[in-house]
Design an enzyme around this catalytic site. Sequence first.
Site, PDB file in Angstrom:
ATOM      1  N   ASP A  81      -8.698   4.519  -1.571  1.00 40.98           N
ATOM      2  CA  ASP A  81      -7.633   3.477  -0.884  1.00 40.98           C
ATOM      3  C   ASP A  81      -7.253   2.360  -2.224  1.00 40.98           C
ATOM      4  OD1 ASP A  81      -7.357   0.909  -0.019  1.00 40.98           O
ATOM      5  OD2 ASP A  81      -9.315   1.055   0.810  1.00 40.98           O
ATOM      6  N   CYS A 129       0.432  -1.410   0.403  1.00 40.74           N
ATOM      7  CA  CYS A 129       0.112  -0.411  -0.220  1.00 40.74           C
ATOM      8  C   CYS A 129       0.890   1.234  -0.097  1.00 40.74           C
ATOM      9  CB  CYS A 129      -1.414  -0.252   0.517  1.00 40.74           C
ATOM     10  SG  CYS A 129      -0.133   0.134   2.796  1.00 40.74           S
ATOM     11  N   HIS A 168      -2.755   0.667   7.138  1.00 40.14           N
ATOM     12  CA  HIS A 168      -2.644   0.669   5.685  1.00 40.14           C
ATOM     13  C   HIS A 168      -2.208   1.892   5.071  1.00 40.14           C
ATOM     14  CE1 HIS A 168      -4.360  -0.124   1.912  1.00 40.14           C
ATOM     15  NE2 HIS A 168      -5.406   0.612   1.568  1.00 40.14           N
TER      16      HIS A 168
END
Lengths: 269, 269
Positions: free
Chosen positions: A228, A98, A210
């Site tokens: 995202d 991520c 995250h």
Amino acid sequence: MQNEQVRQGSQPSRRSWLYLFMVAIGTTMGVAGTLIGVAVMGKPSEAVAQEKKALKLDEGLIALDTDDGQRLLDESKAKQSYVPLSMYFTTQDNLAYCGAASACMVLNATGIERPVSPEHKPFRLFTQTNLFNPKVCEVIAPEKVRKGGMPLKTLGEVLACYPVKVEAVHASETDLPTFRKSAIEVLKSRDSYLVVNYLRKSIKQESGGHISPIAAYHEGEDRFLIMDVSRYKYPPVWVKAEGLWEAMKAVDSDSDKSRGYVIVRHAEK
Amino acid sequence: MQNEQVRQGSQPSRRSWLYLFMVAIGTTMGVAGTLIGVAVMGKPSEAVAQEKKALKLDEGLIALDTDDGQRLLDESKAKQSYVPLSMYFTTQDNLAYCGAASACMVLNATGIERPVSPEHKPFRLFTQTNLFNPKVCEVIAPEKVRKGGMPLKTLGEVLACYPVKVEAVHASETDLPTFRKSAIEVLKSRDSYLVVNYLRKSIKQESGGHISPIAAYHEGEDRFLIMDVSRYKYPPVWVKAEGLWEAMKAVDSDSDKSRGYVIVRHAEK
């Protein structure tokens, strides 16, 4: 002929050793090939057993592709990052990338010179492979990121390997009003980008730490739009500033510090 | 010992053949490994020699991330595809995968059930790898696409392997007003998507046949917004309808037919 074979069998000649060596090499490469194949393709039976349907979104979050989500984007007065980030919106290459994916989005959006992408030679784009240039590899090796992601400070250090100004802030060092003010300033500017590091379960998503860029802020609703990078999990969502802030205050067990945010600005500005 | 070697050299035994066979296998695998390594990594010297700076955009095209480009998007009354497509905007995996990348964007945007992505197991997303399920492989093999891309009709057939309604139209079969009308209808709807196949040099881009989704239409300027999947080459651009139409009328030497467009609709609607 038979005698000779027996003799060579019990007292191997140099040629027999070479033969055994080649057999060993061949077997090893065969096994390695099979393992790589399995790793790349996955075993079909396993994939079927483990597959998940789309994840449900908590009611407190607003997906961008709903009527409300699009209305918030239309109404937002702090969305200068949205178009440049969406132009380079990307899915993290694996479950731990991520930070790498977020870094690529931001670096591509800034318009700084891009490295050549081997898959697209002679053309240039930041990818989650070429991001790891020798300087970045001194900060953290891609294999390490692949295993455990990267904490906030490391993300800042990775970005700082490129010609941009980087400010990495732990949530514990400041407060929500200060973050909100800085974030709005960034999102109203064409020269800066915001990446957040937060604990998913704190905003009722699945589930761990995250990292993703923020593309816009809606004042009336006091919500931020998270782009995202786990596009296999969730759409971009509008999250309440307070909820996001709580998720950013959560401690990252890798660094024993709270999570937080990184601001990336053009170096020359 | 020396005699034996000479004898075996002139009249090879079964074991010698096996030895030679293993050497051949080993050499072949070594060469293959080296070639794969070179293909994946590229030779640094070659990359440096061939690298290109960012391509310049012709003045007739308007990049989305300029003031004018964003104004056109704000003003557009036919942009229902923009948010869903930008949520799954992706870069083609290699120089020939424009059709595969466009198909993934559209299939992800439709919201139909996605296949498990091996890299993100157990989660699901259309990727340029899992797009090629057994049914698609019967239409065209990924190796073939990798070498030469795919013509319009094949793109339509690939998309039709999934539960969507597909209409593939060669530009030679219709005219610009009909295309414009269909396109606007699609772009005003939440249930349909448009992909175009055109010759780049005809709109003054570099240079061959290309495929990308269209995200929006601006009536006043009579321009379409191309979400160019070669993100290593160009940003999304607003192109004049007439220019795009000329580029779609160009003949594809692979099919000996004109290029054109594909409309993808939800199957149940």
